[in-house]
Design a protein around this motif. Structure first.
Motif, PDB file in Angstrom:
ATOM      1  N   ASP A 218       7.297  16.825   8.851  1.00  0.00           N
ATOM      2  CA  ASP A 218       7.132  16.236  10.172  1.00  0.00           C
ATOM      3  C   ASP A 218       7.615  14.787  10.104  1.00  0.00           C
ATOM      4  O   ASP A 218       6.947  13.912   9.534  1.00  0.00           O
ATOM      5  N   LEU A 219       8.765  14.541  10.673  1.00  0.00           N
ATOM      6  CA  LEU A 219       9.347  13.192  10.595  1.00  0.00           C
ATOM      7  C   LEU A 219       8.546  12.183  11.395  1.00  0.00           C
ATOM      8  O   LEU A 219       8.539  10.996  11.061  1.00  0.00           O
ATOM      9  N   GLY A 220       7.864  12.637  12.479  1.00  0.00           N
ATOM     10  CA  GLY A 220       7.083  11.700  13.273  1.00  0.00           C
ATOM     11  C   GLY A 220       5.937  11.101  12.486  1.00  0.00           C
ATOM     12  O   GLY A 220       5.706   9.877  12.532  1.00  0.00           O
ATOM     13  N   VAL A 221       5.190  11.928  11.762  1.00  0.00           N
ATOM     14  CA  VAL A 221       4.087  11.418  10.953  1.00  0.00           C
ATOM     15  C   VAL A 221       4.615  10.565   9.801  1.00  0.00           C
ATOM     16  O   VAL A 221       4.042   9.524   9.462  1.00  0.00           O
ATOM     17  N   THR A 222       5.701  10.994   9.180  1.00  0.00           N
ATOM     18  CA  THR A 222       6.293  10.209   8.089  1.00  0.00           C
ATOM     19  C   THR A 222       6.736   8.832   8.580  1.00  0.00           C
ATOM     20  O   THR A 222       6.510   7.815   7.906  1.00  0.00           O
ATOM     21  N   GLN A 223       7.371   8.800   9.735  1.00  0.00           N
ATOM     22  CA  GLN A 223       7.804   7.515  10.288  1.00  0.00           C
ATOM     23  C   GLN A 223       6.608   6.622  10.596  1.00  0.00           C
ATOM     24  O   GLN A 223       6.665   5.406  10.389  1.00  0.00           O
ATOM     25  N   ALA A 224       5.507   7.209  11.086  1.00  0.00           N
ATOM     26  CA  ALA A 224       4.317   6.413  11.390  1.00  0.00           C
ATOM     27  C   ALA A 224       3.713   5.826  10.116  1.00  0.00           C
ATOM     28  O   ALA A 224       3.285   4.656  10.104  1.00  0.00           O
ATOM     29  N   ILE A 225       3.662   6.606   9.044  1.00  0.00           N
ATOM     30  CA  ILE A 225       3.135   6.081   7.781  1.00  0.00           C
ATOM     31  C   ILE A 225       4.001   4.942   7.264  1.00  0.00           C
ATOM     32  O   ILE A 225       3.492   3.897   6.830  1.00  0.00           O
ATOM     33  N   LEU A 226       5.295   5.108   7.337  1.00  0.00           N
ATOM     34  CA  LEU A 226       6.200   4.055   6.870  1.00  0.00           C
ATOM     35  C   LEU A 226       6.093   2.806   7.735  1.00  0.00           C
ATOM     36  O   LEU A 226       6.159   1.678   7.223  1.00  0.00           O
ATOM     37  N   PHE A 227       5.926   2.985   9.049  1.00  0.00           N
ATOM     38  CA  PHE A 227       5.765   1.814   9.920  1.00  0.00           C
ATOM     39  C   PHE A 227       4.482   1.058   9.589  1.00  0.00           C
ATOM     40  O   PHE A 227       4.470  -0.188   9.548  1.00  0.00           O
ATOM     41  N   ALA A 228       3.380   1.797   9.362  1.00  0.00           N
ATOM     42  CA  ALA A 228       2.124   1.134   9.015  1.00  0.00           C
ATOM     43  C   ALA A 228       2.263   0.384   7.685  1.00  0.00           C
ATOM     44  O   ALA A 228       1.752  -0.739   7.529  1.00  0.00           O
ATOM     45  N   LEU A 229       2.943   0.982   6.724  1.00  0.00           N
ATOM     46  CA  LEU A 229       3.166   0.293   5.452  1.00  0.00           C
ATOM     47  C   LEU A 229       4.009  -0.954   5.625  1.00  0.00           C
ATOM     48  O   LEU A 229       3.728  -2.011   5.030  1.00  0.00           O
ATOM     49  N   LEU A 230       5.050  -0.861   6.447  1.00  0.00           N
ATOM     50  CA  LEU A 230       5.900  -2.024   6.667  1.00  0.00           C
ATOM     51  C   LEU A 230       5.144  -3.139   7.374  1.00  0.00           C
ATOM     52  O   LEU A 230       5.306  -4.323   7.056  1.00  0.00           O
ATOM     53  N   ALA A 231       4.274  -2.787   8.330  1.00  0.00           N
ATOM     54  CA  ALA A 231       3.459  -3.800   9.002  1.00  0.00           C
ATOM     55  C   ALA A 231       2.496  -4.463   8.023  1.00  0.00           C
ATOM     56  O   ALA A 231       2.286  -5.689   8.062  1.00  0.00           O
ATOM     57  N   LEU A 232       1.888  -3.664   7.140  1.00  0.00           N
ATOM     58  CA  LEU A 232       0.989  -4.232   6.131  1.00  0.00           C
ATOM     59  C   LEU A 232       1.728  -5.183   5.202  1.00  0.00           C
ATOM     60  O   LEU A 232       1.248  -6.292   4.903  1.00  0.00           O
ATOM     61  N   LEU A 233       2.891  -4.783   4.750  1.00  0.00           N
ATOM     62  CA  LEU A 233       3.649  -5.633   3.831  1.00  0.00           C
ATOM     63  C   LEU A 233       4.129  -6.897   4.523  1.00  0.00           C
ATOM     64  O   LEU A 233       4.214  -7.964   3.894  1.00  0.00           O
ATOM     65  N   ASP A 234       4.463  -6.792   5.797  1.00  0.00           N
ATOM     66  CA  ASP A 234       4.928  -7.973   6.519  1.00  0.00           C
ATOM     67  C   ASP A 234       3.802  -8.981   6.709  1.00  0.00           C
ATOM     68  O   ASP A 234       4.003 -10.189   6.534  1.00  0.00           O
ATOM     69  N   VAL A 235       2.611  -8.509   7.074  1.00  0.00           N
ATOM     70  CA  VAL A 235       1.492  -9.417   7.288  1.00  0.00           C
ATOM     71  C   VAL A 235       0.998  -9.989   5.965  1.00  0.00           C
ATOM     72  O   VAL A 235       0.583 -11.152   5.900  1.00  0.00           O
ATOM     73  N   ASN A 236       1.039  -9.186   4.902  1.00  0.00           N
ATOM     74  CA  ASN A 236       0.569  -9.632   3.586  1.00  0.00           C
ATOM     75  C   ASN A 236       1.691 -10.202   2.731  1.00  0.00           C
ATOM     76  O   ASN A 236       1.623 -10.138   1.495  1.00  0.00           O
ATOM     77  N   GLU A 237       2.701 -10.750   3.366  1.00  0.00           N
ATOM     78  CA  GLU A 237       3.850 -11.269   2.605  1.00  0.00           C
ATOM     79  C   GLU A 237       3.430 -12.375   1.655  1.00  0.00           C
ATOM     80  O   GLU A 237       3.922 -12.459   0.513  1.00  0.00           O
ATOM     81  N   ASP A 238       2.500 -13.240   2.072  1.00  0.00           N
ATOM     82  CA  ASP A 238       2.037 -14.329   1.218  1.00  0.00           C
ATOM     83  C   ASP A 238       0.887 -13.905   0.302  1.00  0.00           C
ATOM     84  O   ASP A 238       0.421 -14.707  -0.502  1.00  0.00           O
ATOM     85  N   ARG A 239       0.421 -12.671   0.431  1.00  0.00           N
ATOM     86  CA  ARG A 239      -0.681 -12.160  -0.398  1.00  0.00           C
ATOM     87  C   ARG A 239      -0.202 -11.076  -1.358  1.00  0.00           C
ATOM     88  O   ARG A 239      -1.011 -10.283  -1.856  1.00  0.00           O
ATOM     89  N   MET A 240       1.068 -11.016  -1.625  1.00  0.00           N
ATOM     90  CA  MET A 240       1.585  -9.939  -2.472  1.00  0.00           C
ATOM     91  C   MET A 240       1.029 -10.027  -3.889  1.00  0.00           C
ATOM     92  O   MET A 240       0.832  -9.002  -4.558  1.00  0.00           O
TER      93      MET A 240
END
Length: 1007
Positions: A921-943
């Motif tokens: 299911d590409l829709g669910v996969t895309q949603a998981i990847l988007f959530a991960l990208l949002a987390l990484l973007d917000v936590n850029e200084d907390r890596m």
């Protein structure tokens, strides 16, 4: 051929003998007088030979004499071979032939007992109901096998008659009790005969056989019922919800009836257990509880006896549903239980729980497990239900249940895995249980609490809490430590005090005072009164406001009484003198008068609502187009306007939200979905602390469709971005009060009429409706913003990954624009947006935590309906995208960002159930990847902190994303290309962090 057939014998009949074929006339009333009807066998013989109507009435009267009490030994309602034959004839022959006549007789003769009532009295038995169901199955098979359609009208007619007969046999709340009494009459002392009779009743009423057969028969007989005059009869037996409610009322009547017996209680419990498996358990439990317990004059022991004979698992299911019912119906409105009258309501719920639990050790043990389970303690509910359950356990003195709760709570509270992986909302609930139970144990035995606080398990719990990386986990550890230390240590110098400002603020003081809360069991009358009196009282208060004094009538002008008619002749000269009078211009054509039919013109149009109660009244009027349209167009502005003025919005917010969520587009109003969503967004913007958790709860617990649940997620995501400052609603500007604007005459001095009109037109043009995929569009824009800096780096680097080369991002993000290279090369890294901590904390506590905590609770739920809705591919993808938007809206300056990252990354994105649904299911996969990208973007200084604290999660996520990247083609456009691009972006950021902080991760991976 002639030799093949040889006659055996030859018989010659005389001419005076009877003919071979003779007309057999039906047996009428005159052919067999009433005085010859002396036995059931005579009645069966008459019924088999097509009796006349009067003969039929005589037979029915004879068969129903025993029920009238004349001492006849035969009873057709008791199971026997003869009664089975009589019932079979009545169902298969009499009812189809005489149904219309019997119904006409019942409507015409009101004074005497009609033939219709006599027929129902004879057939109100388990034998007759099974005979009707058997006949329905035979007709269903005949209708299905008749492919050519021959005789199909007769089959449909008989199906409709039998359905009407079955619905007429099972009305009322005492039907099961009557059938039970007639079936077991004379067998109470014979268990060998009583057991199979009870099993037959349970199989008929509790197995769902009636629902399935009637539903299939109704579908086949639908055409006949539409054409028939009586086709409007409601076949309520085919509706599972209505049938379950009927069964619940009958179970309550059976259990509360006199005399009470052990056999009847066992039968009622067995029927209740089977009814729980029909799919409407919550409605059944609510109805049965209200009938047997929450009713004036009810015997509380009857409901406990009903539960005693249930299996242990069924008792646990019923008790959990009761706790949820009490919380939602009565205790959730109390908030932090500091309102007036909250103690009385909690005491009433405690008394009701004592009646429900009774003397059952299994149910008492379930209360302990509910309080201490890792997914229990009323996750997402208010503290009121936890106070009531602990107060109920405190009343049971035969065993020290409260000490068990305290010891298990302390052990769980200090567990490192629990601290790291449990949702914050769940940890808060268990912290409240720990503090409340410690207060109860201390009041009964202070030495137990003092000795418990000197054990190593308590020391380790506080140490693990203080060493936690999550700020909220440390806060809970400090308030629990200070609260229990103050309870035991009388000397202030010896008390544990962390000298932190947050523990001495309002929330910290509220947590620490929970050790002094003590509730008692009270009367259940407060639980009964609101159902009967509160709602009408509110309605009366709304509909009948306080009367204002009537204005004084204007003085009447005295007139001279006229005598007869006065005729005066006017000359034309008088009209010529008034030449200076200008006549009225001819009015323009009214669009309302364009209808040919004058009855369609609406002159008295309703005015726009100016109060929230008027808005609610308009929304409830679902049959009025003008009210519905006015309510939808006015709701966003009116709610925002009333948000900071008075308490109208706060008092009616939940009622207004439930109306907006469940509203249907009956009249196909323009921009219906947009107006409905804007109204819900206005509610959250007006009361975010109250309504955001309510919408999160509604998404999981409400009985709504997929589209309505999707709109709830869209409302949560868009309203959070508006509160964070990323979005600006066009309705907020028009929601200001007139007192904040200049008068029209003064405003025209500064703004001309033409300019004002242009501003108004510009404002109306800016009110564009939200598209159906508004949340997806916001997510797509965020992806473009987050990937733009990476695209610029890729443009400068020739040896970068192929998927991140300039040509790929130029085609994906800019649509093939040739000047994209210049734009990327000149674009700098976006600045980190600073959000006030109050807003970030609001998004974390009110938006993010309820959604995550309830999802994890639903993962452990046994309800198939909840899991089926939860793992719907579209809803699951939208849910994960909403969480990503909430994390991005909270921003990097959120104090609870570590907790949000752990809950979303470790709790959901790495969940095996979610990843299993992402396969294929590409829709669910895309949603998981988007959530991960949002987390990484917000936590850029907390890596660095992420690689140190979540090393395993980072490595596991990298492996999964690499698999997704390799297995996705992404050659053409569409969803596959989006997944390919997102997986590449996440993979690059993860590898950058791993390469930079791999030394920090080695110790965690080895350990």
């Amino acid at each position: 051929m002639d030799g093949l057939l040889t006659p055996v014998s030859t018989t010659y009949r005389a001419k005076d003998k009877a003919p071979l074929l003779e007309e057999v006339k039906p047996l009428r009333k005159d052919s067999k007088p009433d005085n010859s009807l002396n036995s059931p066998e005579d009645a069966l013989e008459i019924l088999r030979h097509e009796p006349g109507y009067q003969s039929l009435i005589s037979v029915l009267q004879f068969l129903s004499r025993d029920q009238a009490g004349d001492g006849n030994a035969f009873n057709i309602t008791k199971p026997s071979p003869l009664s089975a034959q009589l019932v079979q004839v009545l169902v298969s022959e009499i009812a189809p032939n005489y149904w219309t006549l019997l119904k006409e007789d019942s409507t015409s003769n009101k004074k005497r007992r009609s033939g219709f009532d006599l027929l129902l009295a004879c057939l109100r038995s388990i034998t007759a109901i099974n005979a009707v169901l058997t006949r329905l199955r035979a007709l269903i098979q005949e209708a299905k096998s008749d492919g050519a359609g021959k005789g199909k009208s007769d089959v449909s007619l008989n199906l409709g008659i039998l359905l009407d007969l079955l619905c007429a046999l099972l009305p009322g709340d005492d039907c099961v009790q009557q059938i039970w009494s007639s079936t077991i009459a004379g067998h109470q002392e014979n268990p060998a005969k009583l057991r199979p009779l009870s099993q037959e009743l349970l199989a008929t009423f509790g197995s769902g056989r009636i629902i399935s057969v009637t539903a299939e028969a109704e579908e086949l007989a639908k055409n006949r019922r539409k054409a028939d005059m009586d086709g409007n009869i409601d076949i309520w037996l085919a509706d599972g919800s209505k049938y379950t409610q009927w069964l619940g009322r009958n179970i309550a009547t059976l259990q509360s009836s006199e005399p009470s017996s052990e056999h009847k209680t066992k039968f009622a419990s067995g029927l209740f257990a089977k009814a729980l498996r029909l799919g409407y358990s919550d409605n059944l439990i609510k109805l049965t509880l209200s009938k047997l317990l929450l009713t004036k004059g009810a015997d509380p022991e009857r409901f406990a006896l009903l539960l005693d004979d249930l299996p242990v698992m069924e008792q646990r299911k019923v008790l959990s549903s009761i706790l949820k019912l009490f919380s939602q119906e009565y205790l959730d409105r109390l908030g932090s239980c500091e309102s007036e009258g909250s103690s009385t309501l909690i005491s009433a719920v405690t008394g009701a729980l004592n009646s429900v639990v009774g003397f059952s050790d299994a149910r008492k043990g379930h209360l302990v497990e509910w309080l201490t389970n890792s997914s229990g303690a009323g996750l997402g509910e208010g503290i009121g239900i936890r106070r009531a359950v602990l107060a109920a356990l405190f009343q049971f003195t035969e065993k020290d249940y409260m000490t068990d709760v305290l010891e298990k709570s302390i052990t769980q509270f200090g567990d490192q895995l629990y601290i790291k992986h449990s949702p914050t909302l769940q940890q808060e609930a268990h912290a409240q249980v720990l503090l409340l139970s410690a207060g109860y144990v201390y009041r009964r035995s202070p030495f137990k609490v003092a000795s418990l606080l000197r054990r190593s398990v308590w020391m380790n719990a506080i140490s693990n809490r203080l060493a936690a990386t999550h700020q909220r986990a440390r806060f809970l550890g400090m308030v629990v430590g200070e609260g229990l230390s103050a309870l035991v240590e009388k000397d202030e110098k010896k008390r544990l005090n962390f000298q932190m400002d947050e523990t001495n603020q309002t929330e910290g003081r509220w947590y620490k005072q929970l050790v002094h809360v003590s509730d008692q069991a009270g009367s259940i009358d407060p639980l009964i009164e609101p159902r009967r009196d509160t709602a009408p009282t509110r309605k009366a208060n709304i509909q009948k406001p306080a009367k204002k004094p009537a204005p004084a009538p204007a003085p009447a002008i005295p007139k001279q009484p006229q005598q007869g008619f006065i005729i005066e002749e006017l000359s034309d000269d008088e009209y010529e003198e008034d030449d200076d009078l200008v006549p009225y211009a001819k009015p323009d054509s009214d669009a309302e008068d364009s209808d040919d039919d004058p009855t369609l013109v609406t002159r008295n149009k309703p005015t726009a609502p100016v109060y929230i109660r008027d808005l609610i009244r308009y929304l409830r009027d679902i049959d009025n187009y003008d009210h519905q349209k006015l309510a939808l167009t006015t709701a966003p502005t009116l709610i925002r306007r009333k948000a900071s003025y008075g308490t109208e919005v706060a008092e009616h917010a939940e009622e207004l939200a439930s109306l907006l969520v469940g509203l249907q587009d009956k009249f196909e109003i323009d921009n219906f979905d947009d107006l409905r969503i804007q109204g819900m967004i206005a509610l959250i913007a007006a009361q975010p602390k109250l309504m955001a958790p309510w919408f999160a709860k509604t998404f999981f617990d409400g009985d709504y469709s997929i589209s309505q649940r999707a709109s709830v997620l869209a409302v949560l995501g868009l309203s959070a971005r508006e509160l964070a400052g990323f979005e600006t609603s066009t309705y907020s500007a028009s929601a200001s009060f007139p007192s904040k604007t200049l008068p029209d005459r003064i405003e025209q001095l500064w703004i001309g009429p033409n300019d004002k009109k242009q501003l108004e037109d510009q404002r109306m043009k800016s009110l564009k409706p939200l598209p159906p995929n508004a949340l997806e569009n916001v997510a797509r824009d965020l992806v473009s913003d987050m990937l733009a800096p990476m695209a610029a780096d890729a443009a400068d680097s020739v040896a970068g990954p192929d998927v991140l080369k300039l040509s790929t991002f130029r085609s994906q993000l800019e649509g093939g624009n040739a000047n994209a290279k210049v734009k990327y090369k000149t674009r700098t890294k976006p600045k980190i947006r600073s959000i006030p901590n109050t807003t970030a904390q609001l998004i974390s506590v009110s938006f993010f935590s309820p959604l995550v905590a309830r999802f994890q609770a639903a993962l452990h739920s046994s309800s198939r309906t909840t899991r089926g809705v939860l793992f719907h591919p579209y809803l699951l993808g939208l849910y994960l995208k909403t969480l990503g938007l909430l994390v991005h809206a909270a921003g990097p300056s959120t104090l609870s960002l570590p907790e949000m990252t752990t809950e979303l990354w470790g709790g959901l994105l790495l969940n095996t159930s979610i990843r299993a649904h992402a396969v294929g299911d590409l829709g669910v996969t895309q949603a998981i990847l988007f959530a991960l990208l949002a987390l990484l973007d917000v936590n850029e200084d907390r890596m660095r902190d992420i690689c140190r604290d979540m090393g395993r999660e980072v490595v596991e996520t990298q492996e999964w994303v690499a698999t997704v990247f390799e297995n996705t083609r992404g050659d053409g456009g569409g969803e596959e290309n989006q997944v390919k691009m997102l997986s590449a972006a996440v993979l690059v950021r993860l590898r950058e962090g791993i390469e930079k902080y791999q030394l920090l991760m080695v110790g965690d991976l080895i350990g």
